[in-house]
Scaffold this motif. Sequence first.
Motif, short mmCIF file in Angstrom:
data_model
loop_
_atom_site.label_atom_id
_atom_site.label_comp_id
_atom_site.label_asym_id
_atom_site.label_seq_id
_atom_site.Cartn_x
_atom_site.Cartn_y
_atom_site.Cartn_z
N GLU A 294 44.26 37.98 29.81
CA GLU A 294 44.48 37.30 31.10
C GLU A 294 43.08 37.87 32.09
N GLU A 295 43.13 39.00 32.16
CA GLU A 295 41.79 39.54 32.99
C GLU A 295 40.63 39.02 32.80
N VAL A 296 40.58 39.01 31.38
CA VAL A 296 39.03 38.28 30.98
C VAL A 296 38.98 36.74 31.32
N LEU A 297 40.05 36.11 31.09
CA LEU A 297 40.10 34.80 31.22
C LEU A 297 39.75 34.33 32.77
N ILE A 298 40.51 34.96 33.84
CA ILE A 298 40.50 34.94 35.09
C ILE A 298 38.97 35.42 35.62
N HIS A 299 38.56 36.37 35.08
CA HIS A 299 37.00 36.71 35.47
C HIS A 299 36.14 35.43 35.13
N GLU A 300 36.37 34.77 34.02
CA GLU A 300 35.52 33.62 33.53
C GLU A 300 35.69 32.45 34.59
N PHE A 301 36.98 32.37 35.05
CA PHE A 301 37.35 31.25 35.98
C PHE A 301 36.81 31.56 37.31
N ARG A 302 36.66 33.05 37.72
CA ARG A 302 36.04 33.20 39.00
C ARG A 302 34.74 32.74 38.96
N HIS A 303 34.14 33.12 37.90
CA HIS A 303 32.52 32.75 37.56
C HIS A 303 32.44 31.00 38.13
N HIS A 304 33.18 30.33 37.40
CA HIS A 304 33.43 28.91 37.61
C HIS A 304 33.56 28.55 38.98
N ILE A 305 34.44 29.21 39.60
CA ILE A 305 34.86 28.64 41.04
C ILE A 305 33.92 29.12 41.92
N GLU A 306 33.21 30.53 41.76
CA GLU A 306 32.09 30.86 42.69
C GLU A 306 30.97 30.02 42.63
N PHE A 307 30.63 29.77 41.29
CA PHE A 307 29.48 28.57 41.10
C PHE A 307 29.63 27.50 41.81
N LYS A 308 30.80 26.92 41.92
CA LYS A 308 30.94 25.71 42.55
C LYS A 308 30.90 25.83 44.09
N CYS A 309 31.09 26.80 44.47
CA CYS A 309 31.01 27.41 46.12
C CYS A 309 29.88 28.06 46.52
N ASN A 310 28.83 28.09 45.49
CA ASN A 310 27.53 28.66 45.64
C ASN A 310 27.73 30.13 45.96
N ASP A 311 28.68 30.66 45.48
CA ASP A 311 29.04 32.15 45.98
C ASP A 311 28.42 32.98 44.36
N PHE A 312 27.73 34.12 44.52
CA PHE A 312 27.37 34.64 43.20
C PHE A 312 27.81 36.11 43.38
N SER A 313 28.87 36.36 44.20
CA SER A 313 29.40 37.79 44.21
C SER A 313 29.67 38.28 42.66
N LEU A 314 30.47 37.51 41.93
CA LEU A 314 30.81 38.17 40.61
C LEU A 314 29.61 38.40 39.89
N ILE A 315 28.63 37.86 39.75
CA ILE A 315 27.46 37.78 39.09
C ILE A 315 26.76 39.14 39.56
N LYS A 316 26.80 39.68 40.94
CA LYS A 316 26.19 40.64 41.47
C LYS A 316 27.24 41.83 40.81
N GLU A 317 28.72 41.91 40.80
CA GLU A 317 29.40 42.89 40.45
C GLU A 317 29.03 43.11 38.61
N ASP A 318 29.07 41.94 37.94
CA ASP A 318 28.59 42.28 36.40
C ASP A 318 27.24 42.84 36.60
N LYS A 319 26.30 42.47 37.19
CA LYS A 319 25.01 43.22 37.25
C LYS A 319 24.97 44.64 37.46
N GLU A 320 26.04 45.12 38.59
CA GLU A 320 26.27 46.58 39.05
C GLU A 320 27.05 47.23 37.80
#
Length: 129
Positions: free
Chosen positions: A92-118
């Motif tokens: 579930e954590e993995v799936l929610i993580h990927e959904f967060r990418h989906h939602i953030e992309f739609k909102c033009n927010d790249f916070s999770l991408i930055k977290e992944d890079k960190e």
Amino acid sequence: MGNLNEKYTIDDVHDMLEEIADTIPDVLFEDLQGGIVLIESAKMHPKSINNNLYINGEYVRNNMYNLIRIYYGSIIKTKGHLPRQQFKDKLEEVLIHEFRHHIEFKCNDFSLIKEDKEYIKKYLERYGK
């Protein structure tokens, strides 16, 4: 992946993913034309050192569709040893993580991408890279 010693079959994981997906509000599926796809193989992260960094899931965008891929082989290698409820919670954590990418992309927010890079930066630092 047909190893008889595997604790969770691909069908088990598929069923768990469906149960988890059923709890996600329909509105979050908007613009996710490809849905959630369970891929049988494992996927190694390109920056993996000692073959120990797997990609459990990824959000895919292209000109035709958006989708979430979950890698059965990776999930089994990284979390397959866990008891059923803990395994499902991690899935579930993995799936929610990927959904967060989906939602953030739609909102033009790249916070999770930055977290992944960190996360990758810290991973590489642990190995002196």
